[in-house]
Design a protein around this motif. Structure first.
Motif, PDB file in Angstrom:
ATOM      1  N   SER A  97       0.831  -1.198   0.000  1.00  0.00           N
ATOM      2  CA  SER A  97       0.000   0.000   0.000  1.00  0.00           C
ATOM      3  C   SER A  97       0.869   1.253   0.000  1.00  0.00           C
ATOM      4  CB  SER A  97      -0.926   0.018   1.216  1.00  0.00           C
ATOM      5  OG  SER A  97      -0.148   0.166   2.389  1.00  0.00           O
ATOM      6  N   TYR A  98       0.218   2.340  -0.392  1.00  0.00           N
ATOM      7  CA  TYR A  98       0.879   3.648  -0.457  1.00  0.00           C
ATOM      8  C   TYR A  98      -0.159   4.652  -0.019  1.00  0.00           C
ATOM      9  CZ  TYR A  98       2.440   7.860  -3.049  1.00  0.00           C
ATOM     10  OH  TYR A  98       2.807   9.124  -3.434  1.00  0.00           O
ATOM     11  N   THR A  99       0.183   5.484   0.927  1.00  0.00           N
ATOM     12  CA  THR A  99      -0.768   6.470   1.417  1.00  0.00           C
ATOM     13  C   THR A  99      -0.260   7.855   1.071  1.00  0.00           C
ATOM     14  OG1 THR A  99      -1.429   5.014   3.210  1.00  0.00           O
ATOM     15  CG2 THR A  99      -1.992   7.342   3.452  1.00  0.00           C
ATOM     16  N   LEU A 112       3.532   7.798   2.215  1.00  0.00           N
ATOM     17  CA  LEU A 112       4.085   6.682   2.988  1.00  0.00           C
ATOM     18  C   LEU A 112       3.920   5.418   2.157  1.00  0.00           C
ATOM     19  CD1 LEU A 112       2.229   7.495   6.307  1.00  0.00           C
ATOM     20  CD2 LEU A 112       4.670   7.835   5.903  1.00  0.00           C
ATOM     21  N   ALA A 113       5.021   4.768   1.843  1.00  0.00           N
ATOM     22  CA  ALA A 113       4.932   3.563   1.005  1.00  0.00           C
ATOM     23  C   ALA A 113       5.175   2.326   1.855  1.00  0.00           C
ATOM     24  CB  ALA A 113       5.964   3.644  -0.109  1.00  0.00           C
ATOM     25  N   HIS A 114       4.401   1.275   1.612  1.00  0.00           N
ATOM     26  CA  HIS A 114       4.634  -0.011   2.276  1.00  0.00           C
ATOM     27  C   HIS A 114       4.531  -1.065   1.181  1.00  0.00           C
ATOM     28  CE1 HIS A 114       4.584  -3.187   5.249  1.00  0.00           C
ATOM     29  NE2 HIS A 114       3.615  -3.729   4.522  1.00  0.00           N
ATOM     30  N   ALA A 173      14.006   7.749  -1.697  1.00  0.00           N
ATOM     31  CA  ALA A 173      14.535   6.769  -0.744  1.00  0.00           C
ATOM     32  C   ALA A 173      15.047   5.508  -1.439  1.00  0.00           C
ATOM     33  CB  ALA A 173      13.457   6.403   0.267  1.00  0.00           C
ATOM     34  N   LYS A 174      14.563   5.238  -2.652  1.00  0.00           N
ATOM     35  CA  LYS A 174      14.961   3.990  -3.323  1.00  0.00           C
ATOM     36  C   LYS A 174      15.990   4.218  -4.428  1.00  0.00           C
ATOM     37  CE  LYS A 174      10.750   1.556  -2.041  1.00  0.00           C
ATOM     38  NZ  LYS A 174       9.438   1.065  -2.482  1.00  0.00           N
ATOM     39  N   MET A 175      16.572   5.408  -4.484  1.00  0.00           N
ATOM     40  CA  MET A 175      17.557   5.658  -5.547  1.00  0.00           C
ATOM     41  C   MET A 175      18.832   4.846  -5.352  1.00  0.00           C
ATOM     42  SD  MET A 175      16.172   7.343  -7.833  1.00  0.00           S
ATOM     43  CE  MET A 175      17.576   7.547  -8.905  1.00  0.00           C
ATOM     44  N   GLY A 255       0.695   9.925  -9.768  1.00  0.00           N
ATOM     45  CA  GLY A 255       0.655   9.146 -11.003  1.00  0.00           C
ATOM     46  C   GLY A 255       1.030   9.935 -12.243  1.00  0.00           C
ATOM     47  N   ALA A 256       1.237  11.262 -12.106  1.00  0.00           N
ATOM     48  CA  ALA A 256       1.561  12.050 -13.302  1.00  0.00           C
ATOM     49  C   ALA A 256       2.914  11.620 -13.877  1.00  0.00           C
ATOM     50  CB  ALA A 256       1.573  13.540 -12.963  1.00  0.00           C
ATOM     51  N   GLY A 257       3.874  11.354 -12.986  1.00  0.00           N
ATOM     52  CA  GLY A 257       5.189  10.915 -13.465  1.00  0.00           C
ATOM     53  C   GLY A 257       5.098   9.572 -14.186  1.00  0.00           C
ATOM     54  N   ASP A 258       4.195   8.700 -13.706  1.00  0.00           N
ATOM     55  CA  ASP A 258       4.046   7.384 -14.331  1.00  0.00           C
ATOM     56  C   ASP A 258       3.352   7.502 -15.696  1.00  0.00           C
ATOM     57  OD1 ASP A 258       5.064   6.698 -11.902  1.00  0.00           O
ATOM     58  OD2 ASP A 258       3.146   6.031 -11.080  1.00  0.00           O
ATOM     59  N   ALA A 259       2.397   8.431 -15.790  1.00  0.00           N
ATOM     60  CA  ALA A 259       1.754   8.687 -17.087  1.00  0.00           C
ATOM     61  C   ALA A 259       2.796   9.194 -18.076  1.00  0.00           C
ATOM     62  CB  ALA A 259       0.637   9.714 -16.919  1.00  0.00           C
ATOM     63  N   GLU A 297      -8.198  10.156 -10.551  1.00  0.00           N
ATOM     64  CA  GLU A 297      -7.674   8.800 -10.738  1.00  0.00           C
ATOM     65  C   GLU A 297      -6.152   8.852 -10.884  1.00  0.00           C
ATOM     66  OE1 GLU A 297      -9.679   6.297 -10.532  1.00  0.00           O
ATOM     67  OE2 GLU A 297     -11.487   7.522 -10.543  1.00  0.00           O
ATOM     68  N   THR A 298      -5.478   7.779 -10.491  1.00  0.00           N
ATOM     69  CA  THR A 298      -4.026   7.718 -10.664  1.00  0.00           C
ATOM     70  C   THR A 298      -3.677   7.544 -12.139  1.00  0.00           C
ATOM     71  OG1 THR A 298      -3.810   6.820  -8.458  1.00  0.00           O
ATOM     72  CG2 THR A 298      -1.942   6.476  -9.909  1.00  0.00           C
ATOM     73  N   VAL A 299      -4.548   6.844 -12.861  1.00  0.00           N
ATOM     74  CA  VAL A 299      -4.403   6.730 -14.322  1.00  0.00           C
ATOM     75  C   VAL A 299      -5.712   7.229 -14.926  1.00  0.00           C
ATOM     76  CG1 VAL A 299      -4.095   5.166 -16.278  1.00  0.00           C
ATOM     77  CG2 VAL A 299      -2.893   4.722 -14.119  1.00  0.00           C
TER      78      VAL A 299
HETATM   79  O1  PSU Z   1       8.188   3.602  -3.170  1.00  0.00           O
HETATM   80  C1  PSU Z   1       7.193   3.820  -3.874  1.00  0.00           C
HETATM   81  N1  PSU Z   1       6.457   4.949  -3.746  1.00  0.00           N
HETATM   82  C2  PSU Z   1       5.357   5.200  -4.536  1.00  0.00           C
HETATM   83  C3  PSU Z   1       4.966   4.312  -5.470  1.00  0.00           C
HETATM   84  C4  PSU Z   1       3.786   4.539  -6.360  1.00  0.00           C
HETATM   85  O2  PSU Z   1       4.005   5.721  -7.095  1.00  0.00           O
HETATM   86  C5  PSU Z   1       2.756   6.153  -7.601  1.00  0.00           C
HETATM   87  C6  PSU Z   1       2.781   7.646  -7.744  1.00  0.00           C
HETATM   88  O3  PSU Z   1       3.673   7.945  -8.781  1.00  0.00           O
HETATM   89  P1  PSU Z   1       4.093   9.399  -9.225  1.00  0.00           P
HETATM   90  O4  PSU Z   1       5.483   9.558  -8.706  1.00  0.00           O
HETATM   91  O5  PSU Z   1       4.021   9.384 -10.704  1.00  0.00           O
HETATM   92  O6  PSU Z   1       3.123  10.361  -8.594  1.00  0.00           O
HETATM   93  C7  PSU Z   1       1.704   5.664  -6.647  1.00  0.00           C
HETATM   94  O7  PSU Z   1       0.770   4.902  -7.388  1.00  0.00           O
HETATM   95  C8  PSU Z   1       2.463   4.795  -5.656  1.00  0.00           C
HETATM   96  O8  PSU Z   1       1.796   3.601  -5.398  1.00  0.00           O
HETATM   97  C9  PSU Z   1       5.711   3.119  -5.655  1.00  0.00           C
HETATM   98  O9  PSU Z   1       5.404   2.274  -6.515  1.00  0.00           O
HETATM   99  N2  PSU Z   1       6.819   2.914  -4.840  1.00  0.00           N
END
Ligand code: PSU
Ligand code: ADP
Length: 311
Positions: A97-99, A112-114, A173-175, A255-259, A297-299
């Motif tokens: 999950s991600y909040t 907060l990412a889990h 944090a994951k770089m 989600g804008a970065g993912d789009a 929506e995220t997408v």
């Molecule tokens: O460590 C992480 N943080 C956030 C995300 C995900 O990143 C998306 C948001 O992406 P953007 O950076 O495009 O806003 C969310 O759907 C979230 O679940 C992820 O996969 N891993």
């Protein structure tokens, strides 16, 4: 390569995004009213859905828990047209999950990412999917994957005949998961904070130069409402503005970065980048990202498929 026959394979995170919209900045010690909603998230899943919505054949390699959320996530992805048959369903585990706490204007306040399940996506797991990756038109991996898996992916991408590999950053944090040597990586997509965290400098051009020195072929660095910077075959860094979205029209930037990353992958998959360079593909990706920030929506779910990429 016949792109119409070969899917894009997306590897990495798929999870539940919880969005808490606060009416005013959160203050400790006081009661903070929020409105809450849930969407599906995870960078690899978001990229996969964006691509599927554009009519690209896409397969998702991820891990979800054997819980209601995991089942619903995979069902939803399949309804979007994503091939989920090879997704891992992990027994006795909860789906990640991600909040996100969102400001009233849709900007991100706290995240907060889990996503522990991505730790299950080990080099052995990758080896089981080597055939799928090898026969893909394009492999897209997010940095939720463990460092050892990313290193194995990058090593495989250097092999003769391997499909292009795109890496998408997920958080500052994951770089540290990014392999030191990036030879074989066709494209790295990251935001300015992630670039600064990796390079140890706020000077974007210096960070990009270091990434290029590590072996990555092209870099796209996203700059929020300011747009992006992309490298060129001539070794330049070109800046492109995002379409202007009035602040009152911004609903949720998640989600804008993912789009945007998906738009870039679409251009690579369709051959547009090879034919035209990055700029036209980046412009189309910026347009898609700008639509995303105007949706809760995220997408963005109900867009027309992108017009065919003109070659
Ligand atoms: O460590 C992480 N943080 C956030 C995300 C995900 O990143 C998306 C948001 O992406 P953007 O950076 O495009 O806003 C969310 O759907 C979230 O679940 C992820 O996969 N891993
Ligand atoms: N307010 C905005 N107006 C238009 N486009 C935006 C806006 N905010 C974000 N974007 C688009 O989303 C992309 C990614 O945003 P950014 O904040 O850089 O990364 P991330 O969402 O991954 O943290 C930007 O490059 C831009 O195209």
């Amino acid at each position: 390569m016949n792109p119409a026959l070969c899917p894009v394979v997306c590897l990495g995170g798929a999870n539940v995004d919880r969005k808490l919209r606060v009416a005013a900045p959160v203050r400790p010690g006081s009661s903070n009213p929020v409105s809450a909603r849930e969407t599906w998230g995870g960078v690899a899943r978001n990229v996969a859905e964006n691509l599927a919505r554009c009519g690209v054949p896409v397969q998702m390699l991820t891990a979800v828990g054997q819980d209601a959320a995991g089942r619903a996530l995979l069902d939803d992805a399949a309804r979007c047209g994503i091939d989920t048959r090879a997704a891992e369903v992990v027994a006795d585990a909860l789906t990640g999950s991600y909040t996100a706490v969102l400001n009233p204007d849709g900007s991100l306040h706290v995240a907060l990412a889990h996503m522990d399940l991505c730790e299950q996506l080990t080099p052995d797991w990758l080896a089981r999917h080597a055939g799928r990756c090898r026969s893909a038109a394009l492999v897209v991996a997010d940095l939720n994957l463990p460092a050892a898996t990313l290193a194995a992916l990058v090593a495989a991408a250097s092999d003769l005949g391997a499909p292009p590999l795109v890496l998408v950053a997920v958080s500052e944090a994951k770089m540290d998961r990014l392999p030191a040597r990036l030879c074989g990586v066709r494209l790295l997509v990251l935001n300015r904070g992630e670039l600064a965290a990796w390079a140890g400098t706020e000077v974007l051009a210096d960070g990009v130069t270091r990434l290029k020195a590590a072996g990555v072929r092209d870099v796209v660095v996203t700059l929020g409402e300011a747009g992006l910077g992309h490298t060129t075959a001539e070794g330049e860094l070109v800046w492109l503005a995002a379409p202007v979205v009035p602040p009152e029209a911004v609903i949720d930037v998640t989600g804008a970065g993912d789009a945007l990353a998906a738009g870039l992958c679409h251009g690579l998959w369709a051959g547009a980048v090879d034919a035209q360079g990055w700029s036209p593909t980046c412009a189309r990706a910026l347009a898609r990202a700008a639509l995303t920030v105007q949706s809760a929506e995220t997408v963005i779910p109900d867009t027309e498929p992108l017009p065919p990429v003109p070659l």
